[in-house]
Design an enzyme around this catalytic site. Structure first.
Site, mmCIF file in Angstrom:
data_model
loop_
_atom_site.group_PDB
_atom_site.id
_atom_site.type_symbol
_atom_site.label_atom_id
_atom_site.label_comp_id
_atom_site.label_asym_id
_atom_site.label_seq_id
_atom_site.Cartn_x
_atom_site.Cartn_y
_atom_site.Cartn_z
ATOM 1 N N TYR A 247 0.815 -1.215 0.000
ATOM 2 C CA TYR A 247 0.000 0.000 0.000
ATOM 3 C C TYR A 247 0.854 1.273 0.000
ATOM 4 O O TYR A 247 0.354 2.361 -0.222
ATOM 5 C CB TYR A 247 -0.947 0.029 1.213
ATOM 6 C CG TYR A 247 -1.960 -1.116 1.240
ATOM 7 C CD1 TYR A 247 -2.116 -1.966 0.153
ATOM 8 C CD2 TYR A 247 -2.749 -1.337 2.357
ATOM 9 C CE1 TYR A 247 -3.022 -3.004 0.181
ATOM 10 C CE2 TYR A 247 -3.669 -2.381 2.390
ATOM 11 C CZ TYR A 247 -3.793 -3.203 1.299
ATOM 12 O OH TYR A 247 -4.703 -4.240 1.319
ATOM 13 N N LYS B 50 3.941 -15.320 2.473
ATOM 14 C CA LYS B 50 3.818 -16.093 1.229
ATOM 15 C C LYS B 50 5.245 -16.396 0.772
ATOM 16 O O LYS B 50 5.692 -16.013 -0.321
ATOM 17 C CB LYS B 50 3.031 -15.249 0.206
ATOM 18 C CG LYS B 50 2.632 -15.979 -1.052
ATOM 19 C CD LYS B 50 1.531 -16.996 -0.844
ATOM 20 C CE LYS B 50 1.232 -17.713 -2.145
ATOM 21 N NZ LYS B 50 0.398 -18.920 -1.952
ATOM 22 N N ASP C 255 -2.553 -18.175 2.228
ATOM 23 C CA ASP C 255 -3.738 -18.873 1.693
ATOM 24 C C ASP C 255 -4.229 -19.941 2.667
ATOM 25 O O ASP C 255 -5.428 -20.101 2.897
ATOM 26 C CB ASP C 255 -3.460 -19.458 0.292
ATOM 27 C CG ASP C 255 -2.067 -20.065 0.154
ATOM 28 O OD1 ASP C 255 -1.238 -19.882 1.076
ATOM 29 O OD2 ASP C 255 -1.794 -20.734 -0.854
ATOM 30 N N ASP D 298 -4.801 -6.794 6.270
ATOM 31 C CA ASP D 298 -6.026 -6.088 5.905
ATOM 32 C C ASP D 298 -7.133 -7.115 5.634
ATOM 33 O O ASP D 298 -8.255 -7.031 6.164
ATOM 34 C CB ASP D 298 -5.727 -5.264 4.626
ATOM 35 C CG ASP D 298 -6.855 -4.333 4.258
ATOM 36 O OD1 ASP D 298 -7.818 -4.231 5.047
ATOM 37 O OD2 ASP D 298 -6.783 -3.706 3.186
ATOM 38 N N ASP E 98 -10.265 -8.641 8.505
ATOM 39 C CA ASP E 98 -11.698 -8.536 8.182
ATOM 40 C C ASP E 98 -12.357 -9.909 8.203
ATOM 41 O O ASP E 98 -13.483 -10.059 8.685
ATOM 42 C CB ASP E 98 -11.892 -7.900 6.800
ATOM 43 C CG ASP E 98 -12.022 -6.392 6.903
ATOM 44 O OD1 ASP E 98 -11.703 -5.851 7.988
ATOM 45 O OD2 ASP E 98 -12.435 -5.749 5.923
#
Ligand code: NAD
Length: 371
Positions: A146, A195, A227, A251, A255
């Protein structure tokens, strides 16, 4: 002890829920012999109305001078509020982004806790959540994809977009230390999510986290690919204590974790820097649809105040007392409207209360514990 707390009540339900969190803190003060002094700081729509901008430099300086900041929520209804006819950098949310940046809040902490009494709201199968779950997700907030360089350009006549994911070892080290410090106050288990089978940034992440882990021999560290973590959160959420991860993965995962707990009115959060300072706030927004009706759930803000006690003031016993009082009230079957059971006969078996009443019930149940 005497503590100085900045209070950003903000907009919408903000002032209503913050008042109840202050009530809980005052009760803690009485029971444990602390004095909490509050300093109101304007931010968001109310600051726009008073000063023309969502956050003044003076407000930032006052927040910085406090030991910690407790916040309600900011913003209004984007369709009807005049605040959203202003340029983006003058809207309420710009104040929060500016505050986070000015205070160098690089670590975002979001607990996801399922209370036995509220498990009806959880969308997961009963056998997967038996006994509830209690985890925190620590997300790096100021680096990664980001904040990397980005561009869109034509390459041989084909529009091509590039985003860059950059982390340096210092950024990883400081958030990793935070995760281990937090784990030391909990069940001493960190799962670092990356990852590393694909990304260089993840491979560096993994090696720095392992290096930091050596400073914390009491904490168990394991690694999980992002994942797999997304699957495990819905398959077996009980396995997690502290999840440590980078900005974008955090992020998405935070959620996902919050959705499996049920109500937004229960979710607290903290943003921390590398001192003891933190900004503590509920995860929800200003809920303009219910503002002023006295029905908002104050529990997320009260639990945010408990996090403030634990992480900024090291008052773990006091934080536990607030959390125990919340559990007790739920056990006694008091509910705000957002956490009312949807089905009968459970619905008739509980008592619906408003914001103030819920705050009173919790404050009354905050007890002194020897340890
Ligand atoms: P919201 O979280 O305010 O509301 C979504 C839904 O959840 C609404 O139905 C609301 O009534 C309900 N809700 C939220 N908090 C609740 C509580 N404590 N008790 C009971 N019900 C609750 O999200 P939104 O409607 O998308 O946003 C409204 C405003 O809040 C916008 O201006 C948005 O930018 C702002 N916002 C601020 C923050 C913040 O201050 N950190 C975070 C998110 C959104």
């Amino acid at each position: 002890m005497r503590y100085h707390i900045g209070v950003i009540s903000g907009d919408g339900i903000g002032p209503e829920i913050v008042a109840e969190a202050k009530k809980a803190l005052d009760r803690v003060g009485e029971a444990y012999g602390h004095v909490f002094e509050y300093e109101e700081i304007l931010m968001g729509g109310c600051s726009i109305d008073a000063t023309g901008v969502p956050l003044t430099d003076e407000a930032i300086a006052r927040a910085k001078a406090c030991d910690a900041v407790l916040m309600g929520s900011i913003g209004g209804d984007a369709a009807t509020s005049p605040w959203y006819r202003l340029k983006p950098h003058l809207r309420p949310e710009a104040g929060l982004l500016k505050l986070r940046k000015s205070l160098n809040l690089f670590a975002n902490l979001r607990p996801a806790c399922l209370y036995e009494e509220l498990k009806e709201a959880c969308p997961l199968r009963e056998d997967r959540i038996d006994g509830g779950f209690d985890m925190v997700i620590l997300r790096e907030l100021t680096g990664g994809l980001y904040f990397g360089e980005r561009k869109t350009e034509s390459v041989d006549g084909v529009l091509t977009a590039v985003d860059t994911l950059t982390y340096n070892e210092n950024e990883i080290r400081r958030i990793a230390r935070r995760a281990f410090d937090i784990a030391m106050k909990r069940r001493r288990n960190v799962v670092s999510v990356d990852k590393a089978n694909v990304l260089d940034s993840s491979r560096l992440w993994r090696s720095v986290v392992e290096e930091v882990a050596k400073e914390y021999p009491e904490v168990t560290l394991s690694h999980m690919l992002v994942d797999n973590c997304a699957m495990q959160l819905v398959k077996d959420p009980k396995q997690f204590d502290v999840i440590l991860t980078e900005n974008m993965f955090g992020d998405i995962l935070s959620d996902e974790a919050s959705m499996v707990t049920g109500s937004i009115g229960m979710l607290s959060s903290a943003s921390l820097n590398d001192t003891k300072f933190g900004l503590y706030e509920p995860s929800g927004g200003s809920a303009p649809d219910i503002a002023g009706k006295g029905i908002a759930n104050p529990i997320a803000t009260i639990l945010s105040a408990a996090m403030l006690l634990r992480y900024s003031f090291d008052l773990d016993r006091e934080a536990n007392a607030v959390e125990a009082a919340v559990k007790q009230v739920l056990k006694e079957d008091y509910r705000t409207i957002d956490i009312m059971p949807q089905k009968e006969p459970q619905r008739s078996a509980v008592t619906q209360v408003g914001t103030k009443e819920m705050g009173d019930l919790i404050a009354e149940r905050i007890r002194y514990y020897e340890k």
